[in-house]
Design a protein around this motif. Structure first.
Motif, mmCIF file in Angstrom:
data_model
loop_
_atom_site.group_PDB
_atom_site.id
_atom_site.type_symbol
_atom_site.label_atom_id
_atom_site.label_comp_id
_atom_site.label_asym_id
_atom_site.label_seq_id
_atom_site.Cartn_x
_atom_site.Cartn_y
_atom_site.Cartn_z
ATOM 1 N N LYS A 132 0.828 -1.211 0.000
ATOM 2 C CA LYS A 132 0.000 0.000 0.000
ATOM 3 C C LYS A 132 0.865 1.264 0.000
ATOM 4 O O LYS A 132 0.507 2.278 -0.615
ATOM 5 C CB LYS A 132 -0.929 0.002 1.217
ATOM 6 C CG LYS A 132 -2.075 -1.003 1.105
ATOM 7 C CD LYS A 132 -3.056 -0.865 2.262
ATOM 8 C CE LYS A 132 -4.243 -1.788 2.078
ATOM 9 N NZ LYS A 132 -5.245 -1.652 3.161
ATOM 10 N N ALA A 133 2.001 1.201 0.691
ATOM 11 C CA ALA A 133 2.895 2.354 0.722
ATOM 12 C C ALA A 133 3.421 2.674 -0.675
ATOM 13 O O ALA A 133 3.410 3.839 -1.109
ATOM 14 C CB ALA A 133 4.050 2.105 1.682
ATOM 15 N N ILE A 134 3.868 1.652 -1.408
ATOM 16 C CA ILE A 134 4.422 1.906 -2.744
ATOM 17 C C ILE A 134 3.324 2.297 -3.725
ATOM 18 O O ILE A 134 3.530 3.146 -4.602
ATOM 19 C CB ILE A 134 5.226 0.677 -3.271
ATOM 20 C CG1 ILE A 134 5.987 1.043 -4.547
ATOM 21 C CG2 ILE A 134 4.313 -0.507 -3.505
ATOM 22 C CD1 ILE A 134 6.970 2.150 -4.392
ATOM 23 N N ASP A 135 2.107 1.731 -3.576
ATOM 24 C CA ASP A 135 0.995 2.103 -4.469
ATOM 25 C C ASP A 135 0.674 3.584 -4.343
ATOM 26 O O ASP A 135 0.401 4.264 -5.344
ATOM 27 C CB ASP A 135 -0.247 1.268 -4.147
ATOM 28 C CG ASP A 135 -0.089 -0.194 -4.587
ATOM 29 O OD1 ASP A 135 0.822 -0.461 -5.402
ATOM 30 O OD2 ASP A 135 -0.857 -1.043 -4.120
ATOM 31 N N ASN A 136 0.684 4.106 -3.123
ATOM 32 C CA ASN A 136 0.405 5.533 -2.919
ATOM 33 C C ASN A 136 1.597 6.395 -3.315
ATOM 34 O O ASN A 136 1.429 7.482 -3.881
ATOM 35 C CB ASN A 136 0.028 5.796 -1.464
ATOM 36 C CG ASN A 136 -1.404 5.422 -1.147
ATOM 37 O OD1 ASN A 136 -2.326 6.198 -1.378
ATOM 38 N ND2 ASN A 136 -1.599 4.203 -0.640
ATOM 39 N N ALA A 137 2.806 5.935 -3.023
ATOM 40 C CA ALA A 137 4.001 6.719 -3.347
ATOM 41 C C ALA A 137 4.145 6.929 -4.852
ATOM 42 O O ALA A 137 4.583 7.990 -5.304
ATOM 43 C CB ALA A 137 5.244 6.040 -2.788
ATOM 44 N N LEU A 138 3.749 5.919 -5.636
ATOM 45 C CA LEU A 138 3.859 6.022 -7.095
ATOM 46 C C LEU A 138 2.899 7.055 -7.672
ATOM 47 O O LEU A 138 3.049 7.463 -8.824
ATOM 48 C CB LEU A 138 3.598 4.652 -7.736
ATOM 49 C CG LEU A 138 4.724 3.625 -7.549
ATOM 50 C CD1 LEU A 138 4.289 2.263 -8.043
ATOM 51 C CD2 LEU A 138 5.981 4.071 -8.270
ATOM 52 N N GLN A 139 1.917 7.497 -6.887
ATOM 53 C CA GLN A 139 0.992 8.538 -7.340
ATOM 54 C C GLN A 139 1.548 9.941 -7.071
ATOM 55 O O GLN A 139 0.915 10.936 -7.395
ATOM 56 C CB GLN A 139 -0.356 8.385 -6.641
ATOM 57 C CG GLN A 139 -1.054 7.064 -6.931
ATOM 58 C CD GLN A 139 -2.367 6.947 -6.169
ATOM 59 O OE1 GLN A 139 -3.169 7.872 -6.139
ATOM 60 N NE2 GLN A 139 -2.592 5.793 -5.560
ATOM 61 N N THR A 140 2.743 10.027 -6.448
ATOM 62 C CA THR A 140 3.360 11.307 -6.132
ATOM 63 C C THR A 140 4.581 11.523 -7.023
ATOM 64 O O THR A 140 4.955 10.652 -7.806
ATOM 65 C CB THR A 140 3.797 11.362 -4.660
ATOM 66 O OG1 THR A 140 4.943 10.508 -4.470
ATOM 67 C CG2 THR A 140 2.681 10.895 -3.744
ATOM 68 N N THR A 141 5.199 12.682 -6.864
ATOM 69 C CA THR A 141 6.457 12.971 -7.571
ATOM 70 C C THR A 141 7.625 13.035 -6.597
ATOM 71 O O THR A 141 8.689 13.545 -6.941
ATOM 72 C CB THR A 141 6.347 14.313 -8.327
ATOM 73 O OG1 THR A 141 5.994 15.348 -7.393
ATOM 74 C CG2 THR A 141 5.317 14.233 -9.428
ATOM 75 N N ASP A 142 7.407 12.535 -5.362
ATOM 76 C CA ASP A 142 8.493 12.484 -4.371
ATOM 77 C C ASP A 142 9.229 11.161 -4.564
ATOM 78 O O ASP A 142 8.884 10.131 -3.978
ATOM 79 C CB ASP A 142 7.917 12.582 -2.946
ATOM 80 C CG ASP A 142 9.011 12.750 -1.900
ATOM 81 O OD1 ASP A 142 10.125 12.258 -2.133
ATOM 82 O OD2 ASP A 142 8.748 13.371 -0.861
#
Length: 619
Positions: free
Chosen positions: A191-201
């Motif tokens: 879940k952490a990587i799924d959400n992180a991939l939606q950002t530009t950080d």
């Protein structure tokens, strides 16, 4: 051939590292230039400052990161942008967690939650809860970490924010990793990587890829399934590739830790006979060491890379190389301002064991003494840290107990009110024919008035607490502005004296070059007198009105030079033409010409006195 290939890879690694540092610096500098730009709307500044603070935090430049976060909070509170203020306080809590500054961590996290309640938006509440997560993570209170993570995620259901969601899921992954809960580790890492991939950080994405790699490592240790190990290496490699794919967007420290994890995996899970795994491990360990060569606060990661290289040298029986790597790790750790005791413990223990195996018992004994010393330091440090944690936990529990007591008192008050109502009703029914309804109504009215008075007092107390907190924040802001203004005036005063000294030295140099005689004693006497004048001038310049030079700029019709400003400062300090000509090493006639030129730039008439104008401007 293999040696040449390895050297080529290492060379490319060094070039990539140099480009990475340049890109990272350019990224932070470009963001700073946008913030300092005149066209930026003030309301947009807090968000950009928070972003810049995060860049410095992940680069372990904690002092600058804290300054940017505090600046963001100050501007946001001025504009009543409470959501960005909560983000700034959460950033400060994150920095204090990284630096183990527990003394003020609770106050910062509580301030974030208080401002979040003031904002009243789901996103602000989510960041307020995240600040509490950071507090309880520092206190090793994993139950409360999970509690506030869930509260934060519940708020994010109303207003999605993938960036914060990725950070919260990452914290849940860390907690369940500590609990060895394999299923939860896999769920939250994904879940952490799924959400992180939606950002530009991309620094966050890199960390989340690494967490997913650890989850697969858990699976491999549980099932011994080679596919799980391959997946772990795959995601670690993806994490490392982001460093070059997005230059400057992934911190050097993040990339180096990923390289260490890759090297450790090859060392731990591959046999000694696997030359390909050995080459990969040495490559990544060397890369980590090279990337952090000129980076501050990363000595422990460099020591870890040298430890891995020493293990491979040990496997090859190259004792000289083992000693060299361990000695270098020891030397690197000694360069840290506050070396990590547990890392120093490992390094000195390895050196003691090495020299004992080599029969060099003198060196072994010396390092064993250091092992004991660092073991004691580590114990004392952990004891002090635990003491701070217990103190904060005690204060937290005390506050929670008081809140619980207030709730219980409120509940008892409700029950008491119900009982009073029942008694009043029974009394009314029993004495209906004995008393008039007027007496009953009067008693009920008095009880109601008392209750309203208590509620009014509670409301007044809450308002008073909020005003005191706002006043404290305002005073802190005013103090910072006053300190900055005082520093500017001190710099101006010192700059004037320094410029005078430079001119005097250049004058002496020119006279010596031209062969003119120089009376050093006379010059020294004159300089002593001038120094005394300067000391008095410096004290008076520091008393100049804070907006004196700004007002000069605003009044001038033409641009005033630094020389003009210095001349105006001397006139404001009531120096006569002789003193000014001596200080500036010019003729009195030039002083009078400068007066005339400045009057023209300021748009003054011939009859107007420049001294009177400057005195009025300074007051």
């Amino acid at each position: 051939m293999k040696g040449l290939l390895f050297k080529l890879c290492l060379c490319l690694c060094i070039c990539g590292w140099s480009l990475g540092i340049m890109a990272q610096t350019l990224w932070s500098d470009s963001l700073q230039s946008v913030i300092d730009g005149p066209g930026l709307n003030k309301k947009e500044k807090p968000a950009l400052l928070n972003q810049l603070a995060e860049i410095h935090r992940v680069s372990k430049n904690y002092a600058v990161a804290m300054a940017r976060a505090q600046q963001s909070a100050s501007i946001a509170l001025q504009d009543k942008n409470f959501t960005e203020a909560v983000k700034a306080y959460a950033m400060q809590a994150n920095i204090k967690t990284n630096t183990h500054d527990l003394s003020t961590l609770k106050r910062t996290s509580d301030s974030a939650l208080l401002i979040a309640h003031q904002a009243g938006t789901p996103l602000a509440m989510a960041y307020g809860y995240y600040a509490q997560v950071l507090l309880y993570q520092a206190l090793d209170n994993n139950e409360n970490v999970v509690k506030y993570c869930q509260l934060g995620l519940k708020e994010l259901e109303k207003v999605p924010d993938p960036y914060l969601a990725a950070k919260i899921y990452y914290r849940l992954y860390v907690v369940h990793a500590a609990w060895n809960n394999e299923d939860k580790v896999n769920i939250y890492a994904r879940k952490a990587i799924d959400n992180a991939l939606q950002t530009t950080d991309y620094n966050l994405v890199s960390n989340c890829y690494a967490s997913l790699a650890v989850a697969y490592e858990y699976n491999y240790n549980a099932s011994n399934n080679r596919a799980a190990l391959d997946s772990s290496l795959f995601y670690l490699t993806k994490s490392a590739m982001l460093y070059r794919a997005y230059p400057g967007r992934v911190a050097d420290n993040t990339y180096a830790i990923t390289c260490i994890n890759l090297a450790s995996s090859y060392l731990k899970y591959f046999p000694e006979t696997d030359k390909k795994a050995r080459a990969q491990a040495i490559y990544y360990a060397t890369t980590a060491r090279t990337v952090l060569k000129n980076t501050a606060n990363c000595q422990d990661v460099i020591a870890s890379s040298l430890g891995i290289l020493s293990e491979y040298a040990k496997r090859e029986g190259n004792n000289a190389q083992v000693e060299s790597y361990l000695r270098e790790a020891y030397k690197v750790m000694k360069t840290a301002e506050a070396p990590a005791n547990h890392t120093m413990l490992n390094v000195t223990q390895a050196l003691a064991s090495f020299y004992e195996q080599q029969g060099d018992y003198r060196e072994a004994l010396a390092f064993q003494k250091e092992v004991t010393a660092y073991n004691n330091k580590n114990f004392n440090q952990e004891a002090a840290l635990n003491s701070q944690k217990l103190e904060i936990q005690y204060e937290t529990e005390k506050k929670n107990s008081e809140m619980q007591m207030l709730k219980e008192r409120e509940s008892s008050r409700r029950i008491q009110n119900y009982l009073y109502a029942c008694i009043a009703l029974a009394s009314f029914l029993g004495l209906l024919f004995m008393f008039r309804s007027y007496h009953f109504r009067l008693r009920y009215s008095l009880q109601r008035e008392k209750q309203l008075e208590l509620e009014k007092q509670d409301s007044a107390l809450q308002i008073k607490l909020e005003k005191e907190e706002q006043a404290r924040l305002k005073v802190e802001q005013q103090l910072m502005e006053a300190q900055q203004q005082q520093l500017k005036k001190e710099v101006m005063a010192n700059m004037l004296q320094l410029e005078h000294k430079n001119k005097m030295l250049l004058n002496i140099k020119d006279r010596l070059t031209e062969g003119d005689p120089v009376n050093i004693q006379k010059i020294l006497k004159e300089e002593i007198v001038l120094d005394n004048d300067f000391e008095r001038a410096k004290r008076e310049i520091q008393q100049v009105h804070p907006d004196f030079f700004n007002l000069l700029y605003n009044k001038s019709q033409k641009k005033l030079t630094l020389l003009d400003l210095k001349f105006c400062a001397y006139l404001y300090l009531k120096m006569d033409t002789r003193q000014i000509s001596q200080l500036m090493h010019i003729e009195p006639k030039s002083v009078r010409m400068s007066r005339y030129r400045i009057k023209q730039k300021l748009g003054l008439d011939k009859e107007e006195d420049l001294n009177v104008f400057l005195q009025g401007l300074g007051s």
